[in-house]
Scaffold this motif. Structure first.
Motif, PDB file in Angstrom:
ATOM      1  N   PRO A 168     -14.066  13.196 -32.810  1.00 31.27           N
ATOM      2  CA  PRO A 168     -15.218  12.416 -32.353  1.00 31.27           C
ATOM      3  C   PRO A 168     -16.194  12.135 -33.498  1.00 31.27           C
ATOM      4  O   PRO A 168     -16.380  12.958 -34.391  1.00 31.27           O
ATOM      5  CB  PRO A 168     -15.879  13.294 -31.293  1.00 31.27           C
ATOM      6  CG  PRO A 168     -15.001  14.467 -31.083  1.00 31.27           C
ATOM      7  CD  PRO A 168     -13.962  14.479 -32.145  1.00 31.27           C
ATOM      8  N   ASN A 169     -16.810  10.973 -33.445  1.00 34.03           N
ATOM      9  CA  ASN A 169     -17.795  10.536 -34.443  1.00 34.03           C
ATOM     10  C   ASN A 169     -17.257  10.580 -35.869  1.00 34.03           C
ATOM     11  O   ASN A 169     -17.983  10.877 -36.811  1.00 34.03           O
ATOM     12  CB  ASN A 169     -19.074  11.371 -34.330  1.00 34.03           C
ATOM     13  CG  ASN A 169     -19.740  11.164 -33.002  1.00 34.03           C
ATOM     14  OD1 ASN A 169     -19.941  10.032 -32.564  1.00 34.03           O
ATOM     15  ND2 ASN A 169     -20.052  12.254 -32.315  1.00 34.03           N
ATOM     16  N   SER A 209     -16.842  11.270 -26.926  1.00 26.76           N
ATOM     17  CA  SER A 209     -17.010  12.585 -27.547  1.00 26.76           C
ATOM     18  C   SER A 209     -15.716  13.380 -27.468  1.00 26.76           C
ATOM     19  O   SER A 209     -15.740  14.599 -27.383  1.00 26.76           O
ATOM     20  CB  SER A 209     -18.150  13.345 -26.865  1.00 26.76           C
ATOM     21  OG  SER A 209     -17.856  13.517 -25.488  1.00 26.76           O
ATOM     22  N   ASN A 210     -14.584  12.670 -27.497  1.00 32.80           N
ATOM     23  CA  ASN A 210     -13.274  13.309 -27.402  1.00 32.80           C
ATOM     24  C   ASN A 210     -12.441  13.031 -28.639  1.00 32.80           C
ATOM     25  O   ASN A 210     -12.589  11.986 -29.278  1.00 32.80           O
ATOM     26  CB  ASN A 210     -12.483  12.763 -26.203  1.00 32.80           C
ATOM     27  CG  ASN A 210     -13.135  13.075 -24.882  1.00 32.80           C
ATOM     28  OD1 ASN A 210     -13.998  13.918 -24.784  1.00 32.80           O
ATOM     29  ND2 ASN A 210     -12.713  12.372 -23.855  1.00 32.80           N
ATOM     30  N   THR A 239     -19.903   6.276 -28.158  1.00 33.10           N
ATOM     31  CA  THR A 239     -20.143   7.115 -26.984  1.00 33.10           C
ATOM     32  C   THR A 239     -19.034   8.103 -26.672  1.00 33.10           C
ATOM     33  O   THR A 239     -19.253   9.040 -25.918  1.00 33.10           O
ATOM     34  CB  THR A 239     -20.367   6.227 -25.743  1.00 33.10           C
ATOM     35  OG1 THR A 239     -19.206   5.409 -25.554  1.00 33.10           O
ATOM     36  CG2 THR A 239     -21.588   5.343 -25.920  1.00 33.10           C
ATOM     37  N   ASN A 285     -13.780   6.194 -34.655  1.00 34.33           N
ATOM     38  CA  ASN A 285     -14.061   6.814 -33.358  1.00 34.33           C
ATOM     39  C   ASN A 285     -15.539   7.179 -33.300  1.00 34.33           C
ATOM     40  O   ASN A 285     -15.917   8.336 -33.218  1.00 34.33           O
ATOM     41  CB  ASN A 285     -13.187   8.057 -33.168  1.00 34.33           C
ATOM     42  CG  ASN A 285     -13.352   8.682 -31.795  1.00 34.33           C
ATOM     43  OD1 ASN A 285     -13.891   8.064 -30.885  1.00 34.33           O
ATOM     44  ND2 ASN A 285     -12.888   9.903 -31.649  1.00 34.33           N
ATOM     45  N   THR A 286     -16.375   6.167 -33.389  1.00 36.54           N
ATOM     46  CA  THR A 286     -17.818   6.378 -33.348  1.00 36.54           C
ATOM     47  C   THR A 286     -18.371   5.752 -32.081  1.00 36.54           C
ATOM     48  O   THR A 286     -17.748   4.888 -31.482  1.00 36.54           O
ATOM     49  CB  THR A 286     -18.502   5.734 -34.574  1.00 36.54           C
ATOM     50  OG1 THR A 286     -18.170   4.351 -34.596  1.00 36.54           O
ATOM     51  CG2 THR A 286     -18.057   6.397 -35.855  1.00 36.54           C
TER      52      THR A 286
END
Length: 128
Positions: free
Chosen positions: A73-74, A51-52, A49, A46-47
């Motif tokens: 996120p990330n 942010s959820n 754009t 989940n990298t």
């Protein structure tokens, strides 16, 4: 005079037998022998754009969904799928908090030991 067993004893004995039988089964629905069912790691990246947080599901060939877990996120998370893999096309579904669902491309398990899904490119690949 004949002595009979207490019905509560018989009920307790029957429940113990049933519980033992349930514990010894494979728990799968793929067949009596459990064939077509094994664990597969699902690596979700989940990298990018988004942010959820994502809630991730496996969608079977018949359309049923199984919850796998969530990914922050990330982050990259390894989730486990232990459902039947009896052939056909499968997909992954990510449900972002407050966003639109993301559905992966179709894939077959084949002899894969893991599935790798990059959310940004939205490509899921079976890996041996």
């Amino acid at each position: 005079m004949k002595k009979y067993l207490d019905p509560r004893f018989l009920l307790a004995f029957a429940l113990i037998l049933i519980a033992g039988a349930c514990a010894s089964t494979s728990g799968g629905q793929a067949g009596a022998s459990g064939e077509g069912q094994r664990g597969v790691s699902v690596v979700v990246e989940n990298t990018g754009t988004l942010s959820n947080d994502l809630t991730v599901y496996m969608i079977s060939a018949s359309g049923t969904r199984q919850l796998l877990g969530s990914v922050a996120p990330n982050r990259t998370a390894t989730l486990q799928y232990r459902g039947p893999m009896i052939g056909g096309q499968y997909r992954l579904l990510a449900r972002p908090n407050g966003g639109r669902d993301i559905v992966s491309n179709s894939f077959n398990f084949g002899g894969a030991t893991s599935i790798r899904w990059n959310i940004q490119s939205n490509i899921a690949v079976a890996v041996d």
